[in-house]
Structure formats: C-alpha cells, structure tokens
Design a protein around this motif. Structure first.
Motif, PDB file in Angstrom:
ATOM      1  N   ALA A 194      29.063  26.993 120.098  1.00 23.74           N
ATOM      2  CA  ALA A 194      28.650  27.229 121.488  1.00 23.74           C
ATOM      3  C   ALA A 194      27.436  28.161 121.528  1.00 23.74           C
ATOM      4  N   ASP A 195      27.435  29.193 120.683  1.00 26.23           N
ATOM      5  CA  ASP A 195      26.282  30.103 120.615  1.00 26.23           C
ATOM      6  C   ASP A 195      25.044  29.375 120.092  1.00 26.23           C
ATOM      7  N   PHE A 196      25.249  28.571 119.051  1.00 27.86           N
ATOM      8  CA  PHE A 196      24.150  27.795 118.482  1.00 27.86           C
ATOM      9  C   PHE A 196      23.558  26.849 119.525  1.00 27.86           C
ATOM     10  N   ARG A 197      24.435  26.118 120.205  1.00 23.14           N
ATOM     11  CA  ARG A 197      23.981  25.158 121.210  1.00 23.14           C
ATOM     12  C   ARG A 197      23.243  25.865 122.348  1.00 23.14           C
ATOM     13  N   ALA A 198      23.713  27.022 122.773  1.00 15.29           N
ATOM     14  CA  ALA A 198      23.033  27.771 123.833  1.00 15.29           C
ATOM     15  C   ALA A 198      21.630  28.176 123.387  1.00 15.29           C
ATOM     16  N   ALA A 199      21.493  28.593 122.137  1.00 12.66           N
ATOM     17  CA  ALA A 199      20.176  28.980 121.627  1.00 12.66           C
ATOM     18  C   ALA A 199      19.246  27.774 121.571  1.00 12.66           C
ATOM     19  N   VAL A 200      19.763  26.627 121.139  1.00 13.57           N
ATOM     20  CA  VAL A 200      18.947  25.401 121.101  1.00 13.57           C
ATOM     21  C   VAL A 200      18.520  25.025 122.510  1.00 13.57           C
ATOM     22  N   ARG A 201      19.447  25.092 123.469  1.00 16.34           N
ATOM     23  CA  ARG A 201      19.098  24.785 124.866  1.00 16.34           C
ATOM     24  C   ARG A 201      17.984  25.701 125.362  1.00 16.34           C
ATOM     25  N   ALA A 202      18.058  26.979 125.023  1.00 17.65           N
ATOM     26  CA  ALA A 202      17.031  27.929 125.469  1.00 17.65           C
ATOM     27  C   ALA A 202      15.656  27.560 124.904  1.00 17.65           C
ATOM     28  N   ASP A 216      11.404  27.149 116.000  1.00 10.24           N
ATOM     29  CA  ASP A 216      12.550  28.019 116.269  1.00 10.24           C
ATOM     30  C   ASP A 216      13.865  27.250 116.173  1.00 10.24           C
ATOM     31  N   ILE A 217      13.896  26.039 116.713  1.00 10.72           N
ATOM     32  CA  ILE A 217      15.112  25.221 116.644  1.00 10.72           C
ATOM     33  C   ILE A 217      15.420  24.881 115.189  1.00 10.72           C
ATOM     34  N   TRP A 218      14.401  24.490 114.445  1.00 11.57           N
ATOM     35  CA  TRP A 218      14.600  24.189 113.035  1.00 11.57           C
ATOM     36  C   TRP A 218      15.125  25.416 112.295  1.00 11.57           C
ATOM     37  N   GLY A 219      14.573  26.580 112.608  1.00  6.00           N
ATOM     38  CA  GLY A 219      15.033  27.812 111.975  1.00  6.00           C
ATOM     39  C   GLY A 219      16.494  28.110 112.277  1.00  6.00           C
ATOM     40  N   LEU A 220      16.884  27.902 113.523  1.00  8.17           N
ATOM     41  CA  LEU A 220      18.290  28.097 113.881  1.00  8.17           C
ATOM     42  C   LEU A 220      19.189  27.151 113.085  1.00  8.17           C
ATOM     43  N   ALA A 221      18.800  25.899 113.029  1.00  9.07           N
ATOM     44  CA  ALA A 221      19.608  24.888 112.351  1.00  9.07           C
ATOM     45  C   ALA A 221      19.599  25.075 110.841  1.00  9.07           C
ATOM     46  N   ASP A 259      33.696  24.348 113.035  1.00  4.48           N
ATOM     47  CA  ASP A 259      34.603  24.015 114.139  1.00  4.48           C
ATOM     48  C   ASP A 259      34.514  22.530 114.463  1.00  4.48           C
ATOM     49  N   GLY A 260      34.047  21.755 113.473  1.00  6.42           N
ATOM     50  CA  GLY A 260      33.958  20.316 113.639  1.00  6.42           C
ATOM     51  C   GLY A 260      32.675  19.831 114.283  1.00  6.42           C
ATOM     52  N   ASP A 261      31.771  20.728 114.621  1.00  4.45           N
ATOM     53  CA  ASP A 261      30.509  20.361 115.270  1.00  4.45           C
ATOM     54  C   ASP A 261      29.455  20.157 114.188  1.00  4.45           C
ATOM     55  N   GLU A 262      28.989  18.936 114.038  1.00  8.48           N
ATOM     56  CA  GLU A 262      28.016  18.582 113.004  1.00  8.48           C
ATOM     57  C   GLU A 262      26.571  18.666 113.501  1.00  8.48           C
ATOM     58  N   THR A 263      26.365  19.246 114.665  1.00  7.21           N
ATOM     59  CA  THR A 263      25.055  19.266 115.305  1.00  7.21           C
ATOM     60  C   THR A 263      23.974  19.911 114.448  1.00  7.21           C
ATOM     61  N   CYS A 264      24.295  20.993 113.759  1.00 11.35           N
ATOM     62  CA  CYS A 264      23.281  21.708 112.977  1.00 11.35           C
ATOM     63  C   CYS A 264      22.559  20.802 111.993  1.00 11.35           C
ATOM     64  N   CYS A 265      23.316  20.014 111.270  1.00 15.41           N
ATOM     65  CA  CYS A 265      22.726  19.169 110.231  1.00 15.41           C
ATOM     66  C   CYS A 265      21.726  18.182 110.822  1.00 15.41           C
ATOM     67  N   SER A 266      22.125  17.500 111.859  1.00 14.82           N
ATOM     68  CA  SER A 266      21.225  16.493 112.451  1.00 14.82           C
ATOM     69  C   SER A 266      20.019  17.143 113.112  1.00 14.82           C
ATOM     70  N   LEU A 267      20.220  18.258 113.802  1.00 18.09           N
ATOM     71  CA  LEU A 267      19.083  18.927 114.428  1.00 18.09           C
ATOM     72  C   LEU A 267      18.130  19.487 113.382  1.00 18.09           C
ATOM     73  N   GLN A 268      18.658  19.921 112.258  1.00 22.00           N
ATOM     74  CA  GLN A 268      17.801  20.397 111.175  1.00 22.00           C
ATOM     75  C   GLN A 268      16.896  19.273 110.690  1.00 22.00           C
ATOM     76  N   ALA A 271      25.820  11.401 119.239  1.00 22.49           N
ATOM     77  CA  ALA A 271      25.843  10.584 118.025  1.00 22.49           C
ATOM     78  C   ALA A 271      24.768   9.498 118.093  1.00 22.49           C
ATOM     79  N   ARG A 272      24.620   8.873 119.247  1.00 26.07           N
ATOM     80  CA  ARG A 272      23.582   7.838 119.410  1.00 26.07           C
ATOM     81  C   ARG A 272      22.180   8.457 119.319  1.00 26.07           C
ATOM     82  N   TYR A 273      22.003   9.628 119.936  1.00 28.68           N
ATOM     83  CA  TYR A 273      20.729  10.350 119.873  1.00 28.68           C
ATOM     84  C   TYR A 273      20.379  10.662 118.419  1.00 28.68           C
ATOM     85  N   PHE A 274      21.326  11.222 117.670  1.00 29.01           N
ATOM     86  CA  PHE A 274      21.067  11.564 116.270  1.00 29.01           C
ATOM     87  C   PHE A 274      20.743  10.321 115.455  1.00 29.01           C
TER      88      PHE A 274
END
Length: 116
Positions: free
Chosen positions: A5-13, A31-36, A44-53, A95-98
């Motif tokens: 949730a913290d990661f996603r909030a930072a990406v949204r910002a 900045d987004i790449w650096g976060l990821a 917590d089962g959220d695979e978002t970091c890998c795809s956003l990286q 998932a479709r976006y990634f």
C-alpha cells in the motif's frame, strides 16, 4: 517499505506529478523505477514491483540509450502513467496492463508455456 500500500501510494504520487507537470516524465519515471528497484515491500502477494520495475526501467533506458527519441519515450511514459492511474487497484486490469506493456509494447519475451 512496509507494505505494498505504501509502495503503491508512492507510485501514484510520482505518476500524478508526471501528469500534472510537477515533474518531467523522465524524472518521475526514474523515481518510479527507483522505488520498484529498491527495497521491495514485504511479501503480501502483490507482484506489482517486478512488473513496474521492467516497465519504468525500459522507458527510462529508452531515453538514456536513444536520446534522439526522448520525445517518443516521454510520450509513452505519460501514456503508461495515465493508464496505470486509471486501473491501479483492479488486479485483473493490472495483469492485462502489465502483459501489454511488458510484452506487447516494450518487447520483453513471454515465458515459454510449461511443457507437459
């Protein structure tokens, strides 16, 4: 980062800053790449970091490797940011976006199907 949730909030910002003009597309993308790429949230089962990286790394690399194509790369960054903000939180849409960004747009090879 404590959780996704913290990661996603930072990406949204960062994506919002890009779209509002408060940050250049390249700087926000970096900045987004650096976060990821940095400290990933606890598992917590959220695979978002890998795809956003992969996505934001490829888009920033595009500028760095082919600076003459910066405008085209930044247009894609803005599109990726706008699309992410529209679907973020809907795991099926994510998932479709990634899949589309990683494989269809940026050209990463899809994994081979498992052999039976």
């Amino acid at each position: 980062m404590e959780d996704s949730a913290d990661f996603r909030a930072a990406v949204r910002a960062h994506t919002a800053a890009m779209l509002s003009g408060d940050a250049s597309p390249y700087d926000a993308a970096l900045d987004i790449w650096g976060l990821a790429s940095g400290e990933w949230p606890e598992d917590d089962g959220d695979e978002t970091c890998c795809s956003l990286q992969l996505i934001w790394g490829a888009l920033t690399d595009w500028v760095e490797v082919r600076p003459a194509e910066t405008e085209q790369a930044e247009t894609n960054m803005i599109t990726a940011a706008r699309e992410w903000l529209a679907i973020e939180g809907d795991r099926g849409a994510e998932a479709r976006y990634f899949d589309r960004w990683v494989h269809d747009i940026l050209g990463y090879e899809r994994p081979a199907p498992p052999q039976t």
